[in-house]
Design an enzyme around this catalytic site. Structure first.
Site, mmCIF file in Angstrom:
data_model
loop_
_atom_site.group_PDB
_atom_site.id
_atom_site.type_symbol
_atom_site.label_atom_id
_atom_site.label_comp_id
_atom_site.label_asym_id
_atom_site.label_seq_id
_atom_site.Cartn_x
_atom_site.Cartn_y
_atom_site.Cartn_z
ATOM 1 N N CYS A 117 0.815 -1.221 0.000
ATOM 2 C CA CYS A 117 0.000 0.000 0.000
ATOM 3 C C CYS A 117 0.849 1.271 0.000
ATOM 4 C CB CYS A 117 -0.949 -0.001 1.200
ATOM 5 S SG CYS A 117 -0.164 -0.364 2.780
ATOM 6 N N HIS A 160 -2.448 6.637 4.590
ATOM 7 C CA HIS A 160 -1.015 6.756 4.839
ATOM 8 C C HIS A 160 -0.484 8.093 4.326
ATOM 9 C CE1 HIS A 160 -1.192 2.686 5.987
ATOM 10 N NE2 HIS A 160 -0.659 2.090 4.929
#
Length: 329
Positions: free
Chosen positions: A131, A238
């Site tokens: 990711c 993130h």
């Protein structure tokens, strides 16, 4: 005449699996029949998907005996390692969210906006990158094509959803050290510089993944890269500080224009108005948000970026579905 495809979703009840279903509902791809698989624990339960009730099937060695054209695996490394070879043997093309096959030479590691041409060389397995790697690739590919990247320094600020449901529960349990399920110490009110296991050279496996996956996707096997990955106490999305050294001289306004015109990127960059990428604004979106675009004056041709994306969507589910769309087309 339209072709009808059969698609299996493996790990449909997990955090990423449910996000896959949500994104598929939003896209509402035509001419596809879905079958949802999970472990024995969830088998037989019902899930609402595409305005109908689906019964969750148990994943086992015979699950792929009835022909599937494609499968998206979201169930973790041990499941992928055991069942993907079976699926491929039965003629299914698999998009895998785990790390098991990412660095295999004959398995393409794909971000559709960055290296779709790599899909032409698969042998039945396509890997979804990590990711944190996925969101970095969009701006880095655009910059590398024009200015040639010489070195990358990653510093990541990764949400607890990247560690699954147990990571989220650890945050919700706040500072209770007696009920930790995922992290080695409380994540509430903490930043933990430890994602995945530590390796002999002192890097964590997460940091090593970013380094090796970036090299593979950008087709720069010897590109100097270093990384520090940190878990932070937010639920989703993130953030990454990316420091880049370029081979060529650049104009900062050209960099901004280049990123603004690159697919999948939204530039959010007006510090005077406190306008920069935030997790709270990125949540639920498929784009990669880039800001704090500025020159690094400590080195020649140095550049800094702040990059934020929804790690469950673009960092996992959406990227896998974009791969599926490319394969079908």
């Amino acid at each position: 005449m339209s072709t009808n495809y059969r698609v299996a979703i493996v790990g449909a009840t997990g955090l990423v699996g449910r996000t896959v279903l949500k994104v598929l509902e939003e896209k509402n791809l035509p001419h596809i029949t879905y079958t949802l698989f999970s472990s024995a624990k969830s088998a037989g339960s019902r899930i609402r998907f595409l305005n109908q009730d689906y019964i969750i099937c148990e994943l086992n060695e015979t699950s792929f005996d009835s022909h599937f054209d494609y499968a998206i695996f979201c169930a973790g490394s041990s499941v992928s390692e055991k069942y993907i070879p079976i699926a491929v043997q039965k003629g299914c093309i698999v998009i895998d969210n785990s790390s098991v096959f990412r660095m295999h030479k004959d398995v393409p590691l794909v971000v559709p906006e960055v290296n779709p041409e790599d899909l032409l060389s698969h042998n039945g397995i396509i890997s979804n990158p990590n990711c944190s790697t996925i969101q970095a690739m969009l701006p880095l590919k655009a910059i590398d094509q024009k200015y040639s990247i010489k070195r990358i320094v990653y510093s990541t600020y990764q949400a607890v959803s990247g560690a699954g449901r147990l990571g989220i529960e650890d945050l919700e349990n706040r500072a209770d050290e007696n009920h930790l399920q995922k992290f080695p110490c409380p994540i509430y009110n903490n930043c933990i510089p430890h994602i995945d296991v530590f390796m002999e050279h002192g890097y964590t496996k997460e940091e090593y993944k970013m380094i090796e996956e970036t090299r593979k996707i950008l087709h720069h096997p010897n590109l100097p890269i270093t990384a520090t990955a940190v878990r932070v106490p937010i639920v989703n999305c993130h953030g990454e500080s990316i420091n880049i050294e370029l081979e060529k001289e650049f104009d900062i306004y050209d960099i901004r224009l280049l990123l603004e015109n690159s697919p999948g990127i939204v530039v959010v960059d007006n510090p005077e108005k406190n306008y920069y990428p935030l997790a709270s604004k990125s949540n639920g979106n498929d784009e990669v948000f880039v800001g704090r675009i500025r020159r690094d004056f400590s080195i020649k041709n140095g550049l800094n970026l702040w990059v934020v994306a929804d790690n469950l969507r673009k960092g996992a589910a959406t990227n896998a579905i974009q791969i599926l769309e490319k394969l079908i087309k």
